[in-house]
Design an enzyme around this catalytic site. Structure first.
Site, PDB file in Angstrom:
ATOM      1  N   GLU A   1       0.873  -1.345   0.149  1.00 13.97           N
ATOM      2  CA  GLU A   1       0.051  -0.009  -0.200  1.00 13.97           C
ATOM      3  C   GLU A   1       0.870   1.299   0.022  1.00 13.97           C
ATOM      4  O   GLU A   1       0.538   2.263  -0.704  1.00 13.97           O
ATOM      5  CB  GLU A   1      -0.911   0.358   1.115  1.00 13.97           C
ATOM      6  CG  GLU A   1      -2.035  -1.084   1.264  1.00 13.97           C
ATOM      7  CD  GLU A   1      -3.025  -1.296   0.126  1.00 13.97           C
ATOM      8  OE1 GLU A   1      -3.101   0.004  -0.500  1.00 13.97           O
ATOM      9  OE2 GLU A   1      -3.754  -1.935  -0.199  1.00 13.97           O
TER      10      GLU A   1
ATOM     11  N   ARG B   1       0.357   3.498  -3.417  1.00 13.60           N
ATOM     12  CA  ARG B   1      -0.201   4.921  -3.022  1.00 13.60           C
ATOM     13  C   ARG B   1       0.786   6.041  -3.042  1.00 13.60           C
ATOM     14  O   ARG B   1       0.843   7.087  -3.608  1.00 13.60           O
ATOM     15  CB  ARG B   1      -1.243   4.856  -1.797  1.00 13.60           C
ATOM     16  CG  ARG B   1      -2.258   3.750  -2.087  1.00 13.60           C
ATOM     17  CD  ARG B   1      -3.177   4.038  -1.051  1.00 13.60           C
ATOM     18  NE  ARG B   1      -4.237   2.487  -0.869  1.00 13.60           N
ATOM     19  CZ  ARG B   1      -5.288   2.531  -0.486  1.00 13.60           C
ATOM     20  NH1 ARG B   1      -6.070   3.660  -0.275  1.00 13.60           N
ATOM     21  NH2 ARG B   1      -5.814   1.409  -0.541  1.00 13.60           N
TER      22      ARG B   1
ATOM     23  N   ASP C   1      -4.292 -10.227  -8.593  1.00 14.09           N
ATOM     24  CA  ASP C   1      -4.688  -9.298  -9.479  1.00 14.09           C
ATOM     25  C   ASP C   1      -3.309  -8.435 -10.032  1.00 14.09           C
ATOM     26  O   ASP C   1      -2.748  -8.847 -11.268  1.00 14.09           O
ATOM     27  CB  ASP C   1      -5.639  -8.156  -9.089  1.00 14.09           C
ATOM     28  CG  ASP C   1      -5.326  -7.799  -7.826  1.00 14.09           C
ATOM     29  OD1 ASP C   1      -4.397  -7.899  -7.218  1.00 14.09           O
ATOM     30  OD2 ASP C   1      -6.303  -7.038  -7.258  1.00 14.09           O
TER      31      ASP C   1
ATOM     32  N   GLU D   1     -11.917  -0.514 -10.490  1.00 13.17           N
ATOM     33  CA  GLU D   1     -11.472  -1.438 -11.607  1.00 13.17           C
ATOM     34  C   GLU D   1     -12.615  -1.625 -12.878  1.00 13.17           C
ATOM     35  O   GLU D   1     -12.024  -1.758 -14.017  1.00 13.17           O
ATOM     36  CB  GLU D   1     -11.498  -3.006 -10.973  1.00 13.17           C
ATOM     37  CG  GLU D   1     -10.200  -3.070 -10.216  1.00 13.17           C
ATOM     38  CD  GLU D   1     -10.561  -2.548  -8.738  1.00 13.17           C
ATOM     39  OE1 GLU D   1     -11.758  -2.140  -8.490  1.00 13.17           O
ATOM     40  OE2 GLU D   1      -9.628  -2.398  -7.909  1.00 13.17           O
TER      41      GLU D   1
HETATM   42  C1  DMJ Z   1      -6.366   0.090  -5.165  1.00 11.81           C
HETATM   43  O1  DMJ Z   1      -5.654   0.669  -3.931  1.00 11.81           O
HETATM   44  C2  DMJ Z   1      -5.547  -0.808  -6.394  1.00 11.81           C
HETATM   45  O2  DMJ Z   1      -6.205  -0.334  -7.249  1.00 11.81           O
HETATM   46  C3  DMJ Z   1      -5.042  -1.997  -5.922  1.00 11.81           C
HETATM   47  O3  DMJ Z   1      -4.409  -2.545  -6.633  1.00 11.81           O
HETATM   48  C4  DMJ Z   1      -6.233  -3.021  -5.520  1.00 11.81           C
HETATM   49  N1  DMJ Z   1      -7.178  -2.279  -4.733  1.00 11.81           N
HETATM   50  C5  DMJ Z   1      -7.707  -0.787  -4.835  1.00 11.81           C
HETATM   51  C6  DMJ Z   1      -8.813  -0.348  -5.454  1.00 11.81           C
HETATM   52  O4  DMJ Z   1      -9.847  -1.235  -5.514  1.00 11.81           O
END
Ligand code: DMJ
Length: 616
Positions: free
Chosen positions: A245, A249, A376, A510
């Protein structure tokens, strides 16, 4: 006693010295002065002293800006920076590519040290990055070729874009009013909260918003965000943070802000934060744990026992290569290249990548495979590593298409109602469900289609469109026209959640992310229509008086808000919506890849070693 002449003696100096003594003393004095000045100018690290003695305008080229920022808090924190990149124009001003060209003609470029001219690998913040050269290599101006974009003023697309901009402004202003400096806004209680993912770092919404504000030309708001980073974003925190995270971010947000603006503060903070993450890699395999303790510098817990998570350690590559690019420190690139080679050399069940890996033994821990949560963005970063390397990272490309092939063979399904979906795999048994998170895959497959073997390109384009259509169905089949967290294909019910605990929508991006990629690939107006449905639903069900909020149940038109304005709503959802209604040359995919938090990172057109990885 006052000085007086003594009769009968040669005239004496002030100290009563005779002429030869006086001469010797002056000789000694001038030698001493010469020695001092020599030391001042010739010894290493004397440049700071030079600054004390020389007026700013006659200092070395490149140090002029340093003098300007000497009183800046960043300058105090970092010591003085030798050669900050000149700032790009404020949003909306002329594109920097043309500006840099003009300035070079006037000799301005001489003030910028060429990349690699001075590397001080012990401290990446002192490294010099040639921002002008980078900007001149972009194929499109960052904000597109014209402020009006292509469509005529008064066209619906322009109005739609303006609406999305207004939503961003509202989300930002609400955050600023009630939660400035906290990680995220709680719009119902009108306060902020920190959460437990960032180890004591604050301002996640600010860092996540910087590039979106810039892109939308919200100039005042961008300046507010930047000022906060300069004055109040402190890295001396001591909590336990999620490596993933913080990387996607904070580091992603800071890197993008730097590449868009050239403001040194973003580059320096990104590198310093990157250094704070390095202890997470101290494991026998070099596969990092999920979390890092900022205080002790040790690594801490990992969810699922002692495992590391594929989507987490597999989604560092883009940012870490850019940390090397901007710092000259190879350590970042080395860490992620090691992750790559561990993964490459591991035996994969049926070519699939399970979601959990032991960082101690380097073996898979469970046989759970998913393109949604936990897996993912690992797949996303493979294809984006290939693209970001200007198509030189052949290893990433190979791994991506091999993984996609295995996913297609073992996970892909078509429901009786004709909906294509990617199921989850548990040791050979399929869960016929898709998470909202997995809906990014439509966009990813579209993005990767163009570089597939020729005979598969069309197939991947169609697959991308089919998956995106399924994800749209998960929205269309709800009462709010927003999609649930997970949806199933079971017992005659398709693309719907089967229990309340999966029916929430937390402002996730997404689905609109895939609409954006599919729009850029096809220009099929359906994607803008679908995107607009989301805008309308967000306004109706998620907008509150003090910001946007997630909702507990997408199947109820009486919204029960979750009281959270997630930072990714500003970083991703609104950015992708805005891009969906923008020209293709705004943050062109020929120049940029988006990290998994939608922060644009430039494609390495320079062929520098940080980005490239040649075939073995
Ligand atoms: C985001 O922080 C990013 O896209 C991450 O890869 C997955 N989830 C959240 C948003 O849904």
């Amino acid at each position: 006693m006052p000085w007086r002449k003594v009769p009968g003696l040669a005239p004496a100096s002030l100290w009563g010295l005779r002429l030869p003594q006086k001469f010797l003393f002056l000789l000694f004095l001038s030698g001493l002065i010469t020695l001092c000045f020599g030391a001042l100018f010739l010894l290493p690290h004397s440049s700071r002293l030079k600054r004390l003695f020389l007026p700013p305008r006659i200092q070395q080229p490149g140090l002029e800006v340093v003098a300007d920022i000497a009183g800046h808090p960043l300058a105090r924190e970092q010591d003085l920076l030798p050669n900050p990149a000149p700032a790009a124009p404020a949003p909306g001003q002329d594109g920097p590519s043309s500006q840099s060209r003009v300035r070079r003609k006037k000799g301005w470029a001489r003030r910028v040290r060429p990349t690699g001219a001075r590397r001080l690998p012990d401290d990446g913040t002192r490294f010099s990055f040639d921002f002008n050269a980078f900007r001149s290599r972009l194929r499109h101006p960052v904000l597109g070729s014209g402020a009006e974009q292509q469509e005529e003023s008064g066209s619906p697309v322009r109005a739609q874009r303006e609406k999305i901009k207004e939503m961003m402004q509202f989300a930002w202003q609400s955050y600023k009013r009630y939660a400035m400096g906290r990680n995220e806004l709680r719009p119902l209680t009108r306060d902020g909260y920190e959460g437990s993912m960032f180890g004591g770092l604050s301002g996640a919404t600010i860092i996540d918003s910087l590039d979106t504000l810039y892109l939308m030309e919200l100039k005042e708001e961008f300046q507010e965000a930047k000022a906060w980073v300069e004055d109040s974003f402190h890295l001396n925190v001591s909590g336990e943070a999620s490596l993933f995270e913080v990387n996607i971010r904070y580091i992603g947000g800071l890197l993008s802000a730097f590449y868009l603006t050239g403001e040194e503060v973003f580059r320096v903070k990104a590198i310093q934060l990157g250094e704070k993450l390095l202890p997470a890699f101290k494991t026998p395999t070099g596969i990092p744990k999920s979390s890092v303790n900022f205080k002790s510098g040790s690594w801490g817990w990992a969810t699922a026992g002692s495992s590391s998570i594929l989507a987490e350690f597999g989604s560092l590559h883009l940012e870490f290569l850019h940390l090397t690019e901007l710092s000259g420190q190879q350590v970042f690139a080395k860490k992620v290249r090691n992750i790559r080679s561990v993964l490459r050399n591991l035996e994969k069940p049926f070519g699939l990548y399970p979601n959990f890996l032991s960082p101690v033994s380097g073996t898979w821990v469970q046989q759970h495979v998913s393109v949604g949560g936990l897996g993912d963005s690992f797949y996303e970063y493979l294809i984006k590593s290939w693209l970001m390397s200007a198509k030189t990272d052949v290893e990433a490309k190979t791994m991506y298409y091999e993984a996609l092939e295995a996913i297609e063979t073992y996970l892909l399904n078509v429901s009786p109602g004709g909906l294509t979906y990617i199921a989850e795999w548990r040791g050979g048994i399929l869960d016929h469900k898709m998470g909202h998170l997995a809906c990014f895959s439509g966009g990813m497959i579209a993005l990767g289609a163009e570089d597939a073997e020729e005979e598969k390109r069309n197939h991947y384009r169609e697959l991308a469109a089919e998956i995106t259509k399924t994800c749209h169905e998960s929205y269309a089949r709800s009462d709010t026209k927003l999609g649930p967290e997970a949806f199933w294909f079971n017992s005659g019910r398709e693309a719907v959640a089967t229990q309340l605990s999966e029916s929430y929508y937390i402002l996730r991006p997404e689905v609109v992310e895939s609409y954006m990629y599919l729009w850029r690939q096809t220009h099929n107006p359906i994607y803008r229509e679908w995107g607009w449905e989301v805008v309308t639903a967000l306004e109706k069900y998620c907008r509150t008086e003090a910001g946007f909020s997630g909702i507990q149940d997408v199947y109820s038109v009486v919204p029960s808000h979750d009281n959270k304005q997630q930072s990714f709503f500003l970083a991703e959802t609104l950015k992708y919506l805005y891009l969906l209604f923008s020209d293709d040359d705004v943050l062109s995919l020929e120049d940029w890849v988006f990290n998994t938090e939608a922060h644009p990172l430039p494609i390495n057109h320079s062929g520098s070693s940080a980005g490239a990885r040649r075939p073995r």
